[in-house]
Design a protein around this motif. Structure first.
Motif, PDB file in Angstrom:
ATOM      1  N   ILE A 134       8.937  -6.323  -1.814  1.00  0.00           N
ATOM      2  CA  ILE A 134       8.058  -5.162  -1.614  1.00  0.00           C
ATOM      3  C   ILE A 134       8.211  -4.143  -2.742  1.00  0.00           C
ATOM      4  N   ILE A 135       9.182  -4.359  -3.615  1.00  0.00           N
ATOM      5  CA  ILE A 135       9.273  -3.494  -4.791  1.00  0.00           C
ATOM      6  C   ILE A 135       8.473  -4.096  -5.942  1.00  0.00           C
ATOM      7  N   TYR A 136       8.571  -5.427  -6.093  1.00  0.00           N
ATOM      8  CA  TYR A 136       7.935  -6.089  -7.236  1.00  0.00           C
ATOM      9  C   TYR A 136       6.490  -6.516  -6.976  1.00  0.00           C
ATOM     10  N   ASN A 137       6.050  -6.463  -5.732  1.00  0.00           N
ATOM     11  CA  ASN A 137       4.680  -6.905  -5.439  1.00  0.00           C
ATOM     12  C   ASN A 137       3.674  -6.243  -6.379  1.00  0.00           C
ATOM     13  N   PRO A 138       2.848  -7.073  -7.061  1.00  0.00           N
ATOM     14  CA  PRO A 138       1.962  -6.497  -8.083  1.00  0.00           C
ATOM     15  C   PRO A 138       0.925  -5.518  -7.527  1.00  0.00           C
ATOM     16  N   ASP A 139       0.475  -5.720  -6.288  1.00  0.00           N
ATOM     17  CA  ASP A 139      -0.584  -4.857  -5.749  1.00  0.00           C
ATOM     18  C   ASP A 139      -0.051  -3.675  -4.954  1.00  0.00           C
ATOM     19  N   THR A 140       0.941  -3.957  -4.087  1.00  0.00           N
ATOM     20  CA  THR A 140       1.378  -2.905  -3.172  1.00  0.00           C
ATOM     21  C   THR A 140       2.802  -2.454  -3.445  1.00  0.00           C
ATOM     22  N   GLY A 141       3.473  -3.071  -4.433  1.00  0.00           N
ATOM     23  CA  GLY A 141       4.889  -2.812  -4.652  1.00  0.00           C
ATOM     24  C   GLY A 141       5.197  -1.399  -5.140  1.00  0.00           C
TER      25      GLY A 141
ATOM     26  N   ARG B  57       6.348   2.471   9.354  1.00  0.00           N
ATOM     27  CA  ARG B  57       4.927   2.798   9.355  1.00  0.00           C
ATOM     28  C   ARG B  57       4.118   1.677  10.000  1.00  0.00           C
ATOM     29  N   SER B  58       2.968   2.049  10.519  1.00  0.00           N
ATOM     30  CA  SER B  58       2.148   1.038  11.181  1.00  0.00           C
ATOM     31  C   SER B  58       1.373   0.253  10.137  1.00  0.00           C
ATOM     32  N   TYR B  59       1.046  -0.979  10.473  1.00  0.00           N
ATOM     33  CA  TYR B  59       0.354  -1.841   9.528  1.00  0.00           C
ATOM     34  C   TYR B  59      -1.031  -1.291   9.186  1.00  0.00           C
ATOM     35  N   GLU B  60      -1.717  -0.738  10.196  1.00  0.00           N
ATOM     36  CA  GLU B  60      -3.070  -0.208   9.973  1.00  0.00           C
ATOM     37  C   GLU B  60      -3.028   0.921   8.947  1.00  0.00           C
ATOM     38  N   ASP B  61      -2.028   1.783   9.096  1.00  0.00           N
ATOM     39  CA  ASP B  61      -1.868   2.916   8.184  1.00  0.00           C
ATOM     40  C   ASP B  61      -1.718   2.442   6.733  1.00  0.00           C
ATOM     41  N   ASN B  78       7.298  -1.523  14.991  1.00  0.00           N
ATOM     42  CA  ASN B  78       7.551  -2.779  14.277  1.00  0.00           C
ATOM     43  C   ASN B  78       8.860  -3.415  14.714  1.00  0.00           C
ATOM     44  N   PHE B  79       9.842  -2.566  14.992  1.00  0.00           N
ATOM     45  CA  PHE B  79      11.140  -3.099  15.413  1.00  0.00           C
ATOM     46  C   PHE B  79      11.031  -3.764  16.780  1.00  0.00           C
ATOM     47  N   THR B  80      10.381  -3.095  17.722  1.00  0.00           N
ATOM     48  CA  THR B  80      10.258  -3.700  19.049  1.00  0.00           C
ATOM     49  C   THR B  80       9.392  -4.953  18.978  1.00  0.00           C
ATOM     50  N   GLN B 265       8.993 -14.905   8.001  1.00  0.00           N
ATOM     51  CA  GLN B 265       8.194 -14.466   6.860  1.00  0.00           C
ATOM     52  C   GLN B 265       6.982 -15.358   6.670  1.00  0.00           C
ATOM     53  N   GLY B 266       7.146 -16.647   6.996  1.00  0.00           N
ATOM     54  CA  GLY B 266       6.014 -17.546   6.882  1.00  0.00           C
ATOM     55  C   GLY B 266       4.952 -17.255   7.928  1.00  0.00           C
ATOM     56  N   ALA B 267       5.404 -16.997   9.157  1.00  0.00           N
ATOM     57  CA  ALA B 267       4.469 -16.818  10.255  1.00  0.00           C
ATOM     58  C   ALA B 267       3.762 -15.460  10.212  1.00  0.00           C
ATOM     59  N   TYR B 268       4.444 -14.448   9.684  1.00  0.00           N
ATOM     60  CA  TYR B 268       3.875 -13.105   9.720  1.00  0.00           C
ATOM     61  C   TYR B 268       3.656 -12.546   8.313  1.00  0.00           C
ATOM     62  N   PHE B 269       3.373 -13.433   7.376  1.00  0.00           N
ATOM     63  CA  PHE B 269       3.369 -12.961   5.987  1.00  0.00           C
ATOM     64  C   PHE B 269       2.304 -11.906   5.728  1.00  0.00           C
ATOM     65  N   THR B 270       1.345 -11.797   6.644  1.00  0.00           N
ATOM     66  CA  THR B 270       0.306 -10.791   6.432  1.00  0.00           C
ATOM     67  C   THR B 270       0.757  -9.398   6.822  1.00  0.00           C
ATOM     68  N   ASN B 271       1.894  -9.296   7.516  1.00  0.00           N
ATOM     69  CA  ASN B 271       2.322  -7.991   7.992  1.00  0.00           C
ATOM     70  C   ASN B 271       3.725  -7.637   7.475  1.00  0.00           C
ATOM     71  N   PRO B 272       3.809  -7.150   6.227  1.00  0.00           N
ATOM     72  CA  PRO B 272       5.114  -6.856   5.646  1.00  0.00           C
ATOM     73  C   PRO B 272       5.892  -5.794   6.421  1.00  0.00           C
ATOM     74  N   ASN B 273       5.189  -4.904   7.107  1.00  0.00           N
ATOM     75  CA  ASN B 273       5.874  -3.856   7.866  1.00  0.00           C
ATOM     76  C   ASN B 273       6.727  -4.478   8.971  1.00  0.00           C
ATOM     77  N   LEU B 274       6.139  -5.476   9.624  1.00  0.00           N
ATOM     78  CA  LEU B 274       6.851  -6.166  10.698  1.00  0.00           C
ATOM     79  C   LEU B 274       8.047  -6.942  10.134  1.00  0.00           C
ATOM     80  N   ILE B 275       7.837  -7.597   9.006  1.00  0.00           N
ATOM     81  CA  ILE B 275       8.928  -8.367   8.399  1.00  0.00           C
ATOM     82  C   ILE B 275      10.041  -7.436   7.932  1.00  0.00           C
ATOM     83  N   ALA B 276       9.659  -6.269   7.402  1.00  0.00           N
ATOM     84  CA  ALA B 276      10.673  -5.297   6.978  1.00  0.00           C
ATOM     85  C   ALA B 276      11.562  -4.928   8.162  1.00  0.00           C
ATOM     86  N   ALA B 277      10.937  -4.685   9.317  1.00  0.00           N
ATOM     87  CA  ALA B 277      11.710  -4.324  10.505  1.00  0.00           C
ATOM     88  C   ALA B 277      12.635  -5.474  10.907  1.00  0.00           C
TER      89      ALA B 277
END
Lengths: 303, 308
Positions: A134-141, B57-61, B78-80, B265-277
């Motif tokens: 999430i730091i290196y991501n080219p678009d959102t990093g 932060r929320s994904y929508e935001d 995201n944590f819950t 990470q594979g299953a939720y790769f579209t939602n980095p906020n969730l993966i971060a949590a």
């Protein structure tokens, strides 16, 4: 070691206990570590798809010849391992030593600083990989956003560009490695006899002189450990690159020996002999480091 | 904690003994050092804080405003979500089942070997110590192919592993962790045990105490600081390892949290906020171990690493 208990004085129960105490760990070590290591050496002279044991064919030095002359990613991987070693030895390692030296001076908040810098070591590689993603991501990093390069045109692909990605990964690796070196060295510094420093101070030695001429040499055992850790970690470098490169399959610019071995062994192709030969090359280089370490460490006990 | 004057003539950093107070006035060099160290510490925390910020932060935001923006909403959702949606409790439990026995086994085995090589005068002691230490320095990739075949050959009863093999079982992971990590701990512990005076066990020997009692009742309790340091490091390493589970366990359900996170990470790769949590939550156990044993951590390493 002359005052050690001699075996002659032991009862039968004692002998049984000692046999058990050394036997079980030794068995585990030989079966799970040394036996596979030796088997890998044997496999490196064969060709094998990894499925049926009867398909193992002896090919002599063929794998090695192929690797040295006709395996495009090999020399880049060697080069990257060397860069990794030089980078680690020249930046995070001295920096870790510097931080340890500063933190050893009994100032306030030492533990806070220490924790912050050691923290990356505590995190798993999955977490570290994700954080740098999430730091290196080219678009959102974070990095491109701060540099203003996130929009169209300015786009810097830190992990995709073969000229940049090794350095991007090295930064992430340095972020972890510095804390480890710092803790090892800090532990070493705490054990330096305070009288040494006082004597140096009384003789009128300045801060830098004291460090270079008194403290650094007094820490020889720790220095040896740090040297080995640096060399071994650089040779074995795998996890961070694996995570940031997106799994198996070496990415251009990020080839490393450990990744090439994994590609050949774990990948679907199953070039076991080939992967083993690569592993043996890594093993030989490692053994040079291991050997130096063992000789340095254990020599004094032979006296 | 006390402050010291940074001048060579003063007794700067006199080891365990506290230096005399230098008075209320702090010299500028100390302040400079705090600025320097504080700055570096903060720089080191930035990546982590960024992950925390993302996870709150929320994904929508973030999807509509970008990640590099001020938050519209903050929360632990995201944590819950990560906790309830991805089976994290189950994978945490796997990690506990692997890490706790592996760390205890490693410490017990290496204490035994260290006891043997450091306190008895057998031939081959040095060779044994070298064999163990060198074993830990071998790259894991060198072992993996034969180890994999070996694991397919070793049968286990059904109540230990539903694969009936060492392969694809937690026992297999525990075994390789113990065998592989033993070397490092043996090295540190044998150095530590050499600093314990021989007279202590010799007195016990004269009193007729058998060797096993000397080991369990005298030597092990005295090694507590070294155990604390090693338990910290080994818990972190074993819990965080993902090479062995990746190669020696086939069923995703049996993997520990660190390698299971890759699936998340594979299953939720579209939602980095969730993966971060999710990623941050996996770090909690090692953080707890580190903070719990922090005090003994450095002092335990001290003796092992430099009184060789």
């Amino acid at each position: 070691m002359s005052s050690a208990t001699s075996p002659g004085r032991l009862s039968r129960g004692d002998r049984l206990f000692l046999t058990l105490v050394i036997g079980l760990p030794l068995l585990a070590l030989l079966v799970f570590v040394w036996l596979p290591a030796l088997a890998s050496i044997a496999l490196s002279f064969t060709t094998w798809d990894g499925i049926d044991l009867s398909d193992i064919h002896w090919t002599g030095l063929e794998n090695y010849a192929q690797i040295f002359t006709n395996y495009p990613p090999f020399w880049p991987a060697v080069q990257h391992n060397v860069i990794w070693l030089l980078f680690t030895a020249l930046l995070p390692t001295p920096f870790g030593i510097f931080l340890a030296y500063q933190l050893d001076r009994k100032i306030r908040f030492t533990r806070v600083y220490q924790t912050a810098i050691f923290l990356p070591m505590v995190l798993s590689l999955a977490v570290v990989g994700f954080i740098w993603e999430i730091i290196y991501n080219p678009d959102t990093g974070l990095l491109n956003s701060v540099l203003g390069a996130a929009g169209a045109g300015g786009h810097i692909d830190w992990l995709g560009n073969p000229d940049l990605n090794l350095w991007a990964v090295l930064i992430a690796s340095a972020w972890r490695h510095t804390g480890y070196i710092m803790i090892l060295y800090l532990a070493g510094l705490k054990s330096v006899d305070p009288a040494l420093r006082e004597a140096a101070a009384l003789d009128g030695a300045g801060g830098r002189q004291t460090f270079l001429k008194v403290i650094f040499p007094a820490l020889k055992p720790v220095n040896v450990i740090i040297l080995v850790v640096t060399v071994m970690e650089s040779l074995r470098a795998f996890d961070i690159v694996y995570v940031l490169g997106g799994g198996t399959g070496s990415k251009p610019g990020m080839e490393l020996l450990s990744l090439l071995i994994t590609d050949n062994i774990v990948g679907e192709a199953g070039h076991i002999g080939y992967g083993s030969a690569l592993a043996v090359i890594l093993l030989l280089v490692s053994l040079a480091a291991i050997g130096t370490f063992l000789v340095q460490t254990f020599r004094k006990e032979d006296r | 904690m006390t402050t010291t004057v940074e001048r060579p003539a003063s007794r700067t950093g006199t080891g365990r003994r506290r230096p005399p107070k230098s008075g209320p006035k702090r010299p500028p060099s100390t302040i400079g050092r705090h600025v320097l160290l504080g700055g570096i510490a903060l720089l080191w925390l930035v990546p982590l804080l960024w992950a925390v910020y993302t996870s709150l932060r929320s994904y929508e935001d973030t999807a509509s405003n970008g990640y590099f923006s001020l938050p519209r909403s903050f929360g632990l959702d995201n944590f819950t979500d990560a906790w309830t949606q991805s089976g994290m409790p189950h994978f945490f439990w796997n990690s506990v089942l692997i890490t706790v026995p592996a760390v205890l086994g490693t410490l017990l085995f290496s204490a035994a070997v260290a006891f043997f090589v450091s306190r008895f005068d057998f031939r081959f002691n040095l060779a044994l110590l070298m064999l163990f230490t060198a074993g830990n320095l071998l790259p894991a990739q060198v072992l993996i192919t034969p180890l994999y075949r070996l694991y397919l050959l070793i049968p286990l009863p059904w109540w230990m592993s539903d694969s009936m093999l060492l392969y694809d079982s937690m026992w297999g992971l525990i075994a390789i962790h113990i065998a592989y990590q033993c070397g490092f701990c043996t090295f540190v512990l044998s150095n530590y045990m050499k600093t314990i005076p021989k007279e202590i066990t010799e007195a016990a020997q004269v009193d007729g105490a058998p060797v096993w009692r000397q080991f369990f009742q005298i030597i092990l309790p005295l090694c507590r600081p070294a155990f604390a340091a090693l338990a910290t490091l080994e818990s972190i390493w074993i819990y965080n390892d993902f090479f062995w589970p990746l190669t020696l366990v086939d069923t995703g359900d049996k993997r520990p949290i660190t390698s299971a996170l890759a699936n998340l990470q594979g299953a939720y790769f579209t939602n980095p906020n969730l993966i971060a949590a999710g990623a941050l939550m996996t770090a909690i156990p090692t953080l707890l171990v580190y903070f719990a044993l922090q005090r003994q951590f450095i002092s335990g390493l001290t003796i092992g690493s430099s009184k060789g």
